[in-house]
Design a protein around this motif. Structure first.
Motif, mmCIF file in Angstrom:
data_model
loop_
_atom_site.group_PDB
_atom_site.id
_atom_site.type_symbol
_atom_site.label_atom_id
_atom_site.label_comp_id
_atom_site.label_asym_id
_atom_site.label_seq_id
_atom_site.Cartn_x
_atom_site.Cartn_y
_atom_site.Cartn_z
ATOM 1 N N LEU A 3 4.495 -93.069 10.483
ATOM 2 C CA LEU A 3 4.157 -91.801 11.121
ATOM 3 C C LEU A 3 3.298 -91.007 10.144
ATOM 4 C CD1 LEU A 3 4.465 -89.738 13.438
ATOM 5 C CD2 LEU A 3 6.512 -88.884 12.269
ATOM 6 N N ALA A 4 2.051 -90.779 10.517
ATOM 7 C CA ALA A 4 1.122 -90.008 9.687
ATOM 8 C C ALA A 4 0.960 -88.628 10.300
ATOM 9 C CB ALA A 4 -0.227 -90.711 9.597
ATOM 10 N N VAL A 5 1.045 -87.599 9.461
ATOM 11 C CA VAL A 5 0.968 -86.224 9.921
ATOM 12 C C VAL A 5 -0.187 -85.525 9.208
ATOM 13 C CG1 VAL A 5 2.243 -84.081 10.298
ATOM 14 C CG2 VAL A 5 3.491 -86.257 10.162
ATOM 15 N N ASP A 6 -1.177 -85.127 9.976
ATOM 16 C CA ASP A 6 -2.363 -84.448 9.444
ATOM 17 C C ASP A 6 -2.300 -82.976 9.836
ATOM 18 O OD1 ASP A 6 -4.910 -83.673 8.607
ATOM 19 O OD2 ASP A 6 -5.882 -84.477 10.409
ATOM 20 N N VAL A 7 -2.041 -82.115 8.851
ATOM 21 C CA VAL A 7 -1.890 -80.678 9.103
ATOM 22 C C VAL A 7 -3.204 -79.971 8.792
ATOM 23 C CG1 VAL A 7 -0.533 -78.607 8.632
ATOM 24 C CG2 VAL A 7 0.538 -80.875 8.410
ATOM 25 N N GLY A 8 -3.885 -79.527 9.836
ATOM 26 C CA GLY A 8 -5.101 -78.757 9.651
ATOM 27 C C GLY A 8 -4.845 -77.277 9.853
ATOM 28 N N ASN A 9 -5.869 -76.482 9.681
ATOM 29 C CA ASN A 9 -5.706 -75.035 9.855
ATOM 30 C C ASN A 9 -5.479 -74.652 11.309
ATOM 31 O OD1 ASN A 9 -6.132 -73.798 7.155
ATOM 32 N ND2 ASN A 9 -8.071 -74.910 7.275
ATOM 33 N N THR A 10 -5.933 -75.472 12.240
ATOM 34 C CA THR A 10 -5.816 -75.158 13.666
ATOM 35 C C THR A 10 -4.744 -75.997 14.353
ATOM 36 O OG1 THR A 10 -8.166 -74.553 13.727
ATOM 37 C CG2 THR A 10 -7.079 -74.980 15.832
ATOM 38 N N ASN A 11 -4.708 -77.301 14.064
ATOM 39 C CA ASN A 11 -3.773 -78.201 14.735
ATOM 40 C C ASN A 11 -3.074 -79.117 13.742
ATOM 41 O OD1 ASN A 11 -4.235 -77.619 17.633
ATOM 42 N ND2 ASN A 11 -6.297 -78.367 17.216
ATOM 43 N N VAL A 12 -1.889 -79.587 14.142
ATOM 44 C CA VAL A 12 -1.188 -80.657 13.432
ATOM 45 C C VAL A 12 -1.242 -81.888 14.331
ATOM 46 C CG1 VAL A 12 0.954 -81.412 12.343
ATOM 47 C CG2 VAL A 12 0.393 -78.966 12.426
ATOM 48 N N VAL A 13 -1.705 -83.001 13.770
ATOM 49 C CA VAL A 13 -1.788 -84.248 14.524
ATOM 50 C C VAL A 13 -0.771 -85.230 13.961
ATOM 51 C CG1 VAL A 13 -3.253 -86.154 15.277
ATOM 52 C CG2 VAL A 13 -4.239 -83.867 14.967
ATOM 53 N N ALA A 61 12.200 -96.935 14.753
ATOM 54 C CA ALA A 61 11.032 -97.749 14.405
ATOM 55 C C ALA A 61 10.207 -97.126 13.280
ATOM 56 C CB ALA A 61 10.149 -97.945 15.635
ATOM 57 N N ILE A 62 10.428 -95.841 12.996
ATOM 58 C CA ILE A 62 9.674 -95.148 11.949
ATOM 59 C C ILE A 62 10.273 -95.488 10.589
ATOM 60 C CG2 ILE A 62 8.830 -92.929 11.092
ATOM 61 C CD1 ILE A 62 7.809 -93.724 13.881
ATOM 62 N N GLU A 63 9.521 -96.242 9.794
ATOM 63 C CA GLU A 63 9.995 -96.680 8.483
ATOM 64 C C GLU A 63 9.410 -95.860 7.336
ATOM 65 O OE1 GLU A 63 10.547 -101.423 9.380
ATOM 66 O OE2 GLU A 63 8.523 -100.653 8.974
ATOM 67 N N LYS A 64 8.289 -95.223 7.600
ATOM 68 C CA LYS A 64 7.605 -94.482 6.537
ATOM 69 C C LYS A 64 6.890 -93.295 7.164
ATOM 70 C CE LYS A 64 5.548 -96.919 3.355
ATOM 71 N NZ LYS A 64 4.534 -97.752 2.651
ATOM 72 N N ILE A 65 6.859 -92.173 6.447
ATOM 73 C CA ILE A 65 6.165 -90.970 6.914
ATOM 74 C C ILE A 65 5.288 -90.450 5.776
ATOM 75 C CG2 ILE A 65 6.430 -88.566 7.683
ATOM 76 C CD1 ILE A 65 9.066 -89.383 8.990
ATOM 77 N N ILE A 66 4.059 -90.092 6.108
ATOM 78 C CA ILE A 66 3.169 -89.475 5.128
ATOM 79 C C ILE A 66 2.583 -88.208 5.737
ATOM 80 C CG2 ILE A 66 1.165 -90.878 5.826
ATOM 81 C CD1 ILE A 66 0.321 -90.781 2.810
ATOM 82 N N VAL A 67 2.502 -87.161 4.919
ATOM 83 C CA VAL A 67 2.003 -85.859 5.354
ATOM 84 C C VAL A 67 0.800 -85.476 4.503
ATOM 85 C CG1 VAL A 67 2.530 -83.406 5.632
ATOM 86 C CG2 VAL A 67 4.318 -85.124 6.059
ATOM 87 N N GLY A 68 -0.293 -85.165 5.149
ATOM 88 C CA GLY A 68 -1.458 -84.593 4.478
ATOM 89 C C GLY A 68 -1.676 -83.199 5.035
ATOM 90 N N PRO A 90 9.524 -88.247 2.928
ATOM 91 C CA PRO A 90 8.092 -88.396 3.216
ATOM 92 C C PRO A 90 7.239 -88.462 1.968
ATOM 93 C CG PRO A 90 8.733 -86.114 3.482
ATOM 94 C CD PRO A 90 10.003 -86.881 3.210
ATOM 95 N N LEU A 91 6.153 -89.188 2.071
ATOM 96 C CA LEU A 91 5.105 -89.140 1.057
ATOM 97 C C LEU A 91 4.245 -87.907 1.336
ATOM 98 C CD1 LEU A 91 4.023 -92.872 1.331
ATOM 99 C CD2 LEU A 91 5.165 -91.854 -0.662
ATOM 100 N N ILE A 92 3.874 -87.198 0.289
ATOM 101 C CA ILE A 92 2.981 -86.047 0.418
ATOM 102 C C ILE A 92 1.637 -86.440 -0.179
ATOM 103 C CG2 ILE A 92 2.612 -83.617 -0.050
ATOM 104 C CD1 ILE A 92 5.077 -84.263 1.730
ATOM 105 N N ALA A 93 0.616 -86.498 0.642
ATOM 106 C CA ALA A 93 -0.697 -86.958 0.198
ATOM 107 C C ALA A 93 -1.189 -86.134 -0.994
ATOM 108 C CB ALA A 93 -1.702 -86.880 1.348
ATOM 109 N N GLY A 94 -1.547 -86.840 -2.047
ATOM 110 C CA GLY A 94 -2.043 -86.191 -3.254
ATOM 111 C C GLY A 94 -0.999 -86.008 -4.326
#
Length: 262
Positions: A3-13, A61-68, A90-94
């Motif tokens: 599960l990849a989570v992309d947090v932008g200023n307007t939306n989270v995907v 089914a979710i084995e790994k989560i990363i958040v950017g 979760p992994l935190i990108a960076g």
């Protein structure tokens, strides 16, 4: 699954990744929600778990989560979501095991936004060579990545929506218009709406083409242009600037980074 989570200023995907026949990351589904740093882990869970169930995906089914994230305040609540509802740290990108793993050749490397670093990782992996990545988000960013994968710097410009909001919000009589190509090829508008459409749309095309031309001249070697973000497809129909349009570049960067982290 990842599960990849992309947090932008307007939306989270949120995007679920599996792998294709070649073992490369492949998006299985994605969901989008407005960014709100106050949204709790519980609130995310109510929304996300229902959507997963609707599409037939099991929580287990979710084995790994990363958040950017470019919104630091959102990271805590997404960490709670991962820990409480998926039993995953979760992994935190960076950070830590998910450090960028690329050279960042700028004056303040730690100021580089997560989205721009992730775009650099994905663009270098997918397209190689010298690259200019244009990302249409709340701001429009132009990033230079050299043939070694080093992030060299870039440009930040107001996003087209911000530009339109400023224009409408600071004038008494100008109407709200949609962001779309003008109805004719003329750049001399015959009414207020057409004139605004021309100024916003073709003005932005001119901004992109002009800045990219200057970046290419400074790079001094042939550079491919990769466009990403929601409006990339719209502009691609009206300029020959882009070599590639890749709407999933940031998400793929997250998946690649998660794979490197083990």
């Amino acid at each position: 699954m990842l599960l990849a989570v992309d947090v932008g200023n307007t939306n989270v995907v949120f995007a679920l990744f599996g792998t294709d026949d070649d073992g490369q990351p492949e998006i299985k589904s994605r969901w989008r929600i407005a960014t709100d740093p106050r949204r709790t882990g519980d609130e995310y869970a109510v929304w996300l778990l229902q959507l997963m169930a609707i599409e037939g995906f099991e929580r287990a089914a979710i084995e790994k989560i990363i958040v950017g994230s470019v919104v630091p305040r959102a990271i805590h609540n997404l960490t709670v979501l991962a820990q409480k509802y998926f039993g995953v740290e979760p992994l935190i990108a960076g950070d830590g095991a998910a450090d960028w793993g690329i050279a960042v050749d700028v004056e303040e490397p730690r100021s580089l936004g997560a989205d721009r670093a992730l775009n650099a990782i994905a663009a270098h992996a997918k397209y190689g060579g010298d690259l200019i990545v244009i990302d249409f988000g709340t701001a429009t960013t132009f990033d230079a990545i050299d043939f070694k994968g080093t992030y060299k710097g870039g440009i930040i410009a107001p996003g087209i929506n911000l530009s339109l909001d400023a224009l409408v919000g600071n004038t008494a009589k100008l109407p709200r218009i949609a962001i779309e190509a003008p109805r004719t090829g003329s750049v001399i508008g015959r009414n207020t709406e057409d004139q605004m459409q021309i100024g916003v749309f073709w003005g932005y095309v001119a901004l992109m083409e002009g800045l990219t031309q200057r970046m290419k001249a400074e790079i001094g070697r042939p550079a491919k242009v990769v466009a990403t973000g929601g409006l990339a497809i719209l502009f691609d129909k009206h300029t020959e600037l882009f070599d590639y349009v890749d709407s999933d570049l940031t998400l793929v960067g997250l998946a690649l980074l998660a794979g490197r982290a083990g």
